[in-house]
Each structure stands twice: as C-alpha cells, then as structure tokens.
Write a protein that holds these residues in place. Sequence first.
Motif, PDB file in Angstrom:
ATOM      1  N   LEU A   2      86.430 -54.666  51.618  1.00 58.27           N
ATOM      2  CA  LEU A   2      85.706 -53.954  52.664  1.00 58.27           C
ATOM      3  C   LEU A   2      86.645 -53.716  53.840  1.00 58.27           C
ATOM      4  CD1 LEU A   2      82.814 -52.936  53.488  1.00 58.27           C
ATOM      5  CD2 LEU A   2      82.582 -55.106  54.716  1.00 58.27           C
ATOM      6  N   PRO A   3      86.957 -52.444  54.172  1.00 54.66           N
ATOM      7  CA  PRO A   3      87.853 -52.181  55.303  1.00 54.66           C
ATOM      8  C   PRO A   3      87.174 -52.531  56.637  1.00 54.66           C
ATOM      9  CG  PRO A   3      87.642 -50.260  53.859  1.00 54.66           C
ATOM     10  CD  PRO A   3      86.568 -51.217  53.474  1.00 54.66           C
ATOM     11  N   VAL A   4      87.843 -53.340  57.457  1.00 51.66           N
ATOM     12  CA  VAL A   4      87.330 -53.700  58.779  1.00 51.66           C
ATOM     13  C   VAL A   4      88.462 -53.596  59.793  1.00 51.66           C
ATOM     14  CG1 VAL A   4      85.491 -55.200  57.935  1.00 51.66           C
ATOM     15  CG2 VAL A   4      87.738 -56.157  58.387  1.00 51.66           C
ATOM     16  N   VAL A   5      88.097 -53.206  61.016  1.00 55.53           N
ATOM     17  CA  VAL A   5      89.039 -53.122  62.118  1.00 55.53           C
ATOM     18  C   VAL A   5      88.500 -53.964  63.268  1.00 55.53           C
ATOM     19  CG1 VAL A   5      90.272 -51.624  63.718  1.00 55.53           C
ATOM     20  CG2 VAL A   5      89.734 -50.802  61.415  1.00 55.53           C
ATOM     21  N   ASN A   6      89.344 -54.812  63.817  1.00 53.87           N
ATOM     22  CA  ASN A   6      88.956 -55.722  64.893  1.00 53.87           C
ATOM     23  C   ASN A   6      89.073 -55.025  66.245  1.00 53.87           C
ATOM     24  OD1 ASN A   6      88.573 -57.770  66.730  1.00 53.87           O
ATOM     25  ND2 ASN A   6      90.463 -58.858  66.227  1.00 53.87           N
ATOM     26  N   ARG A   7      87.924 -54.660  66.840  1.00 54.48           N
ATOM     27  CA  ARG A   7      87.884 -54.084  68.190  1.00 54.48           C
ATOM     28  C   ARG A   7      87.172 -55.020  69.172  1.00 54.48           C
ATOM     29  NH1 ARG A   7      91.385 -49.840  67.240  1.00 54.48           N
ATOM     30  NH2 ARG A   7      90.573 -48.387  65.673  1.00 54.48           N
ATOM     31  N   LEU A   8      87.234 -56.319  68.899  1.00 50.29           N
ATOM     32  CA  LEU A   8      86.511 -57.296  69.717  1.00 50.29           C
ATOM     33  C   LEU A   8      87.263 -57.680  70.984  1.00 50.29           C
ATOM     34  CD1 LEU A   8      85.135 -59.672  66.927  1.00 50.29           C
ATOM     35  CD2 LEU A   8      83.857 -57.963  68.239  1.00 50.29           C
ATOM     36  N   GLY A   9      88.501 -57.242  71.121  1.00 50.56           N
ATOM     37  CA  GLY A   9      89.276 -57.599  72.305  1.00 50.56           C
ATOM     38  C   GLY A   9      89.893 -58.967  72.240  1.00 50.56           C
ATOM     39  N   THR A  10      89.934 -59.578  71.055  1.00 45.79           N
ATOM     40  CA  THR A  10      90.529 -60.889  70.867  1.00 45.79           C
ATOM     41  C   THR A  10      90.869 -61.065  69.397  1.00 45.79           C
ATOM     42  OG1 THR A  10      90.184 -63.280  71.151  1.00 45.79           O
ATOM     43  CG2 THR A  10      88.285 -61.965  70.494  1.00 45.79           C
ATOM     44  N   ASP A  11      91.747 -62.019  69.094  1.00 46.17           N
ATOM     45  CA  ASP A  11      92.028 -62.343  67.700  1.00 46.17           C
ATOM     46  C   ASP A  11      90.795 -62.974  67.059  1.00 46.17           C
ATOM     47  OD1 ASP A  11      94.574 -61.463  68.225  1.00 46.17           O
ATOM     48  OD2 ASP A  11      95.425 -63.474  68.478  1.00 46.17           O
ATOM     49  N   VAL A  12      90.746 -62.926  65.737  1.00 45.48           N
ATOM     50  CA  VAL A  12      89.635 -63.506  64.989  1.00 45.48           C
ATOM     51  C   VAL A  12      90.183 -64.537  64.018  1.00 45.48           C
ATOM     52  CG1 VAL A  12      87.790 -63.065  63.321  1.00 45.48           C
ATOM     53  CG2 VAL A  12      88.198 -61.451  65.188  1.00 45.48           C
ATOM     54  N   GLU A  13      89.636 -65.746  64.084  1.00 47.04           N
ATOM     55  CA  GLU A  13      90.061 -66.797  63.167  1.00 47.04           C
ATOM     56  C   GLU A  13      89.351 -66.686  61.827  1.00 47.04           C
ATOM     57  OE1 GLU A  13      89.269 -70.372  65.265  1.00 47.04           O
ATOM     58  OE2 GLU A  13      90.980 -70.165  66.634  1.00 47.04           O
ATOM     59  N   MET A  14      88.064 -66.363  61.859  1.00 45.72           N
ATOM     60  CA  MET A  14      87.298 -66.187  60.629  1.00 45.72           C
ATOM     61  C   MET A  14      86.247 -65.103  60.849  1.00 45.72           C
ATOM     62  SD  MET A  14      85.127 -68.896  58.299  1.00 45.72           S
ATOM     63  CE  MET A  14      83.734 -69.042  59.416  1.00 45.72           C
ATOM     64  N   LEU A  15      86.158 -64.178  59.918  1.00 41.84           N
ATOM     65  CA  LEU A  15      85.198 -63.077  60.004  1.00 41.84           C
ATOM     66  C   LEU A  15      84.407 -63.006  58.711  1.00 41.84           C
ATOM     67  CD1 LEU A  15      84.102 -60.491  61.438  1.00 41.84           C
ATOM     68  CD2 LEU A  15      85.916 -59.235  60.250  1.00 41.84           C
ATOM     69  N   ILE A  16      83.088 -63.009  58.824  1.00 39.93           N
ATOM     70  CA  ILE A  16      82.190 -62.840  57.680  1.00 39.93           C
ATOM     71  C   ILE A  16      81.334 -61.612  57.953  1.00 39.93           C
ATOM     72  CG2 ILE A  16      80.373 -63.876  56.280  1.00 39.93           C
ATOM     73  CD1 ILE A  16      81.364 -66.615  57.181  1.00 39.93           C
ATOM     74  N   LEU A  51      92.585 -62.511  61.685  1.00 36.60           N
ATOM     75  CA  LEU A  51      92.666 -61.066  61.918  1.00 36.60           C
ATOM     76  C   LEU A  51      93.054 -60.824  63.374  1.00 36.60           C
ATOM     77  CD1 LEU A  51      92.198 -58.165  60.914  1.00 36.60           C
ATOM     78  CD2 LEU A  51      89.776 -58.428  61.542  1.00 36.60           C
ATOM     79  N   PRO A  52      94.233 -60.241  63.642  1.00 35.80           N
ATOM     80  CA  PRO A  52      94.660 -60.045  65.036  1.00 35.80           C
ATOM     81  C   PRO A  52      93.856 -58.950  65.727  1.00 35.80           C
ATOM     82  CG  PRO A  52      96.226 -59.032  63.540  1.00 35.80           C
ATOM     83  CD  PRO A  52      95.245 -59.773  62.677  1.00 35.80           C
ATOM     84  N   GLU A  53      93.930 -58.958  67.052  1.00 39.39           N
ATOM     85  CA  GLU A  53      93.261 -57.921  67.829  1.00 39.39           C
ATOM     86  C   GLU A  53      93.792 -56.548  67.439  1.00 39.39           C
ATOM     87  OE1 GLU A  53      92.716 -56.611  72.531  1.00 39.39           O
ATOM     88  OE2 GLU A  53      93.680 -58.525  71.999  1.00 39.39           O
ATOM     89  N   GLU A  54      92.869 -55.598  67.236  1.00 35.00           N
ATOM     90  CA  GLU A  54      93.181 -54.236  66.794  1.00 35.00           C
ATOM     91  C   GLU A  54      93.756 -54.205  65.374  1.00 35.00           C
ATOM     92  OE1 GLU A  54      92.249 -51.588  68.433  1.00 35.00           O
ATOM     93  OE2 GLU A  54      91.521 -52.811  70.103  1.00 35.00           O
ATOM     94  N   GLY A  55      93.695 -55.339  64.668  1.00 32.76           N
ATOM     95  CA  GLY A  55      94.199 -55.386  63.306  1.00 32.76           C
ATOM     96  C   GLY A  55      93.210 -54.825  62.304  1.00 32.76           C
ATOM     97  N   LYS A  56      93.712 -54.353  61.170  1.00 33.87           N
ATOM     98  CA  LYS A  56      92.901 -53.801  60.098  1.00 33.87           C
ATOM     99  C   LYS A  56      93.190 -54.574  58.823  1.00 33.87           C
ATOM    100  CE  LYS A  56      91.794 -49.515  57.643  1.00 33.87           C
ATOM    101  NZ  LYS A  56      92.066 -48.050  57.519  1.00 33.87           N
ATOM    102  N   VAL A  57      92.142 -54.850  58.049  1.00 28.70           N
ATOM    103  CA  VAL A  57      92.295 -55.639  56.840  1.00 28.70           C
ATOM    104  C   VAL A  57      91.217 -55.247  55.836  1.00 28.70           C
ATOM    105  CG1 VAL A  57      90.758 -57.524  57.512  1.00 28.70           C
ATOM    106  CG2 VAL A  57      92.704 -58.001  56.023  1.00 28.70           C
ATOM    107  N   GLU A  58      91.492 -55.512  54.563  1.00 28.49           N
ATOM    108  CA  GLU A  58      90.494 -55.354  53.505  1.00 28.49           C
ATOM    109  C   GLU A  58      89.859 -56.721  53.266  1.00 28.49           C
ATOM    110  OE1 GLU A  58      89.669 -52.576  51.889  1.00 28.49           O
ATOM    111  OE2 GLU A  58      91.189 -51.227  52.729  1.00 28.49           O
ATOM    112  N   ALA A  59      88.640 -56.906  53.776  1.00 32.69           N
ATOM    113  CA  ALA A  59      87.960 -58.190  53.617  1.00 32.69           C
ATOM    114  C   ALA A  59      87.580 -58.415  52.159  1.00 32.69           C
ATOM    115  CB  ALA A  59      86.718 -58.241  54.500  1.00 32.69           C
ATOM    116  N   GLU A  60      87.717 -59.659  51.707  1.00 27.88           N
ATOM    117  CA  GLU A  60      87.461 -59.995  50.308  1.00 27.88           C
ATOM    118  C   GLU A  60      86.007 -60.406  50.110  1.00 27.88           C
ATOM    119  OE1 GLU A  60      90.116 -63.152  49.543  1.00 27.88           O
ATOM    120  OE2 GLU A  60      91.934 -61.932  49.689  1.00 27.88           O
ATOM    121  N   PRO A  61      85.455 -60.113  48.916  1.00 25.14           N
ATOM    122  CA  PRO A  61      84.089 -60.568  48.625  1.00 25.14           C
ATOM    123  C   PRO A  61      84.010 -62.092  48.617  1.00 25.14           C
ATOM    124  CG  PRO A  61      84.787 -58.874  47.072  1.00 25.14           C
ATOM    125  CD  PRO A  61      86.005 -59.279  47.844  1.00 25.14           C
ATOM    126  N   VAL A  62      82.861 -62.620  49.030  1.00 26.27           N
ATOM    127  CA  VAL A  62      82.643 -64.063  49.064  1.00 26.27           C
ATOM    128  C   VAL A  62      81.178 -64.334  48.774  1.00 26.27           C
ATOM    129  CG1 VAL A  62      82.156 -64.085  51.548  1.00 26.27           C
ATOM    130  CG2 VAL A  62      82.986 -66.164  50.448  1.00 26.27           C
TER     131      VAL A  62
END
Length: 704
Positions: free
Chosen positions: A555-569, A583-594
């Motif tokens: 799942l493509p996600v982009v972090n626009r929270l204004g801070t780094d993320v240690e864990m995202l669900i 996930l770093p600030e303004e970083g983009k990642v493909e989140a894995e199924p869980v």
Amino acid sequence: MSGGNIPDSRTALPTHAGSDWTIRKALALLGLVAIFALQAEAVRAQSAVGSGLRLDVDTRWPDGAGYRPIRITITPTTPPTTDRILVFQIDTFPPYGYGRTDGRLSVTQEIELSAGFKPFTTTVAVPYTLQHTDYEIRVREGGQDVIGLSGWRSSFESHATLEGFPRVIAVADRRVNSNSFSRAFQNANMHSLSEPVMAISLKNLPTRWIDYSAIDILCVQIGDLRSLRTQRREAFEAILAWTAAGGNLLIYDLGSDWPRRSDLEKLLNLSPTDPESRDHAWHSPDLRQVGKPVEGNARFTLSLEDDEPENWEARRRRYRPAASFVSRPYEMGMVVAIATAMPFDEDVRFWSWLNNHLTIERVIWFQRHGISLSRENPEFFDFMIKGVGKAPLNAFRVLITLFVVVIGPVNYFLLRRLRRLHLLVVTVPVSAAVVTLALFAYAILTDGLGTRSRVRSMTRINQQTGRTECWARLSYYCGLTPGGGLTFSDDVAVYPIPGVEGDYPEKGRRLSWHDNQQNLELGWLRSRTPTQFLTVRSRKSDRAVEVGAPTEKGLPVVNRLGTDVEMLIVCDREGQLYWSHELPEEGKVEAEPVTPAQAASEFRRRLAIEKPVPPPGLNTSHYRRRRGYYRALSLSNIAGYRPPTFATSLMETAIENACQTLGLPEASLGPGGYLAIVPVCPEVELGTPSARCEDSFHLILGAF
C-alpha cells in the motif's frame, strides 16, 4: 446503542434509588450546602466610567475547571481623537485575600483603541483557580492607573468544588427551567448549583473554543445554531472546535423525522447517513437505561420519591416520554439530536436517561479529563520524570557520617598532634564550605539547570474535515525556571494538575495574553519542583498520511505528519491492514500487509513499554502536604464523588479503544483509518524551547 432510530417505547423512568447515607454524612452535606446558600449573590455585571470611557464587565459564566471568559464592553463617552493602548489586569483571589498580593492569579491583556473607535466587546480568559471567588480589575495606560476604571472589586458565583455536577449552558435570551435537570444530579449530590443551566444569549457567546473549556454540555435550538453560523461564524466555529475536543453538544427541536437530521448533518459538516441502514452513525438510547437515576457519579444516591422498588415496573409502564433523542460522535465529542422543542420542560426522568446514555465519564469534567483541579490526583507520581524525587539517602547518610567524624574527632586529634589546635576555627568552616559546595555541584550535575519534560499524547486527525485534536499530559522538572515562563498558543487549553490537594504556589501566578498566545509568566513552573499540566488543543490542520491504491508490492503511503514515524498501521478502504516502520518525514513507502493479530500484538507491546509508572525509589510522602484552607472547603470527598483517574479521560479511552479493536478482524481501525507512533508530535506544545523530552509516548489516530 446501535440503530439510530428515535425510540417509540413508552417506558417509565423512576428516579428512586436505595439510599445508604449515614446520618453523619447527610448532616455534614446539609451544613456545607447551607454555607453556600448563605453566600451573597455575586455581582456578575458591573460598570465604571473614567477617562472618556465606559466599561461594562460581565462575568456570567458557569464556574468550573477551565477558563472563564470575562466580557468587557468599551464605550467612548467623549469622541476619541487619539489612539490609545490600555492594559487590563484582572486579579482573582480567595475571599480573605483582598489587599494581599500573595496567592493571587493575575491576568493581563492589552487592548488597542484607535481614534474614532465605536463601542465593542472583547474577552479576557481567566483560568480557574481553586477557591478564587473574588476578583479585582485595574486598567492602566502608560504604566499609570486610569482614574475611575481601576481598583473595583466584585465576586464570582463560585461552585467549582461541586465536581459531580455538570456545567451546562443553554443558548437563550432568558433563564430556562432547569429544575428537572438539577434534580437528576441531586440524586447523586444532594445539592446543586444555584443556576444549574445558565442561559447565554447568541450575542454573548465567545469566539475562542478554550472559553468553553469549563463547559460540559451546551444546549442550542437548531434555528439558533443556523443563525449562529450565518451571523457569528467565529462563535459557531468555536463551538464546533470545543465539541471536537470532547464537549457534548445538545441540539433540540429536530422532530423525529430524518430530513431535519440530514439538515443538521450538513450544518455540522457531518458525513451523511442512510436512515435505512443499520450501520449509520446515529445511535439510539439504550432502553435498558430507562428507569435508572444518573449512574456512577457518586458512591451513594438519594431518592427523590417514595416509591418502593416493587412499584418501579408499574411506573415504567405508565410513563410515556414525549422527548426522544439520538446521538453520534463528533471527533472526540458527542452531538445529541433531541426531537422536542422544549427539552427543559421534560421531567427528571428524561434527563437521567439522556445523561446515562452519554455516560457519566463523558458528562462530568473531572472524569472526562481524568484529573481534578481541586483534589489530589493519585496518578501524578506515575507521570514523573525518571530520577526525580529519588534522593540518594544511603549515600547521604554515609557522607554525613564521614563528614561529622572527619570534621570532629579526626580533625581535633590531628591538629592536637601537630600542636595546631588554634586552626580549628579555620578548618571547620572551610571544610563545611567545601562539602556544601560539593553537594551543590553534585545536585547541579545530576539535575542540571535546564528543563526536562516527559510527554504522553494522543492526537486525532480527520483528513476529510481538516480537524485535529491533541490531548497531552506534560510533566516537567527544571533546575532553573526558564526565563519568560511557558508560552502556548491561544487554541491550547492548559490545566495545571495538582499532585496533592490544595497545591498552589504561595506567591501566586501571573498570565498574559498577547499576539494570539498565552504566556504563563510566573508561578506555573517552579524550579526543582515536579510540575504537570494537561493540555488540549483543537484546530484546523493539513497534516496527513497520503494513502494510494493497493498494489502487488503493498500500500503506497506518504508521511505528511510533520514528523518521523516509528510505526504506522493503515487500514485501507477494503478493511485490509498494512504496516510500516521507521518512515521519515515526507518519506514514501510501500506498506506491507499484516494480520490484525500481528498489528495488535506489536501495538500492545509498545503500550506496555510506555506504560506510566512511578520512578524507582520515589518517596511520595515528601509531596503529600496539605493546605488546610483549601482542603476544608472541598466538598468532593464528603459528597462521595469518585476519585479522579486518568483512565477515564478521553485520551486514555481512545488509546485503549485502539488497542482493543486493533486485533478484531471485523473492527480493526475501520476502513480509511490509521495509527502512528511518532517520536515527537508537532501538535504538542511544550511552552519553552529549552525543554528536553525523555521517555515520551506520542500516538496519532487518523482517518483519510
């Protein structure tokens, strides 16, 4: 609770409840209530004339934990020809404190008057302080008191110690019939406020949400709410922000038809619902609550009627309530739609039913926030910073013993052997000075001179509406008080948390409002003293997690929270869970199924690590002092109110709900929801840039 249809049942609502009062408790309560009844009615509106101005000051507002908006209307009595800057100072103090400067709360605010100005009204927000029933107003210009406008004194109508009674506002031009509402809570309290439901006109409603922070329930007719949106948009938005932060908004005169409820959804920018669906957002009251008094407000209740329990079922069948209601969440708050146009004409049984539907944990301020501003907060020590309060007792005992031995007999025999006994007058004070400086240096090295902080926060972000609410519990310890005190935005409600009952600085506190900020200048953060606050923020924000369509990779996600993320669900719109880590600030990642079980297990593990516990070796007896005056006038313990616990706060309830539902495949986060654990939350304000965070926990719950 589900279904959302206005109930058609015609059931009884008896108010009888078994009484387990002892005669001694009853007499004590009656005596205390008599004291309050004998208090003179406070003068809540005053006027003064001087220096070409007329001031009309209105302090009418429910008295409780939070801020009191004092409305000041300024009218020129002569044509204003020059620009002026006035400084308003409002001091609050206990009844015995007039003429004394210690123990006061002083609030200042600058007001600019331009040449040719017309009459206008401004608001000065004054924080609640235990037993500060009196106030004094001074107006200064150029550092000098304005003759005729300074030094006048009056009293609030203060009942803030009655924590088991909700503070209620009805938007109305005249006083409403609040007898039934009052009697619903007399079951649990045996006493009530002199004006249980305070009527405030549309024109006098404040325009900042924190001015409503002392309110538990706000009642408004649907037509007045429409008028408020068109005529006073700032006040309308302030009410919505207060509701989103956890308030209870009661809207009446909606009738029992869905079309009018759909109009309300549009008015409040709520997602539309289908009345034919069983899963829509509106919830009907539980019919099993019919016939019960207000529950959970005290350890004992009083009966208002002489009915025996065996007569309840007969009364239940006879009672046919004219008013019905439904409710739905509004961010962290609640909106209640009431069918009748005259809810205050309903009897006590209706109001008991409604309050039990909302639950006492939501209706009563100290339970909704999980803290008391007038009683001891037992969990205060769970949130203290590690290492604070742990005195090195064994090391101190050893060192002081060695010091006494060395400075005494060892020093004496050594100098005697050297035949230099006359040097005792030198070695003793010098040794004492060296040891004292060493202890002082040790304290500086261990505690430092800076400000240490520990934060536990929960932030909700609704990306569809752009609303953000942030609750944070802040714990401080500073070697030296930061210069300028603490500064917060004016959309942050700041509540000091007393560790013990009656804990208040003897030198008082000072606060100033300027440039859309509140500056806690003096007395709020004391050096080498553990200090805690609860802050609540409600505002518009564009922070977000951007979520794309699922792909084969994830799942493509982009972090626009204004801070780094240690864990995202993240839960996509189909109900599938995905997660990502680091996930770093303004970083983009493909989140894995869980799987829900994996996600819930990891989240619970993180919660267990961050669970607040007292620092090792903490001795709480040092902090458990009492202030006799404040303790004597607190009715909370005698009335049998529940002790405050942070577990009932909306913040901890939201965290617990996220933990419980995360592992349920059918519930999960809900389609379109996400959960993020972050090292720093940008919505949390610490009040000073010098604060150094440690052992903090920040959770963000969002919807996209």
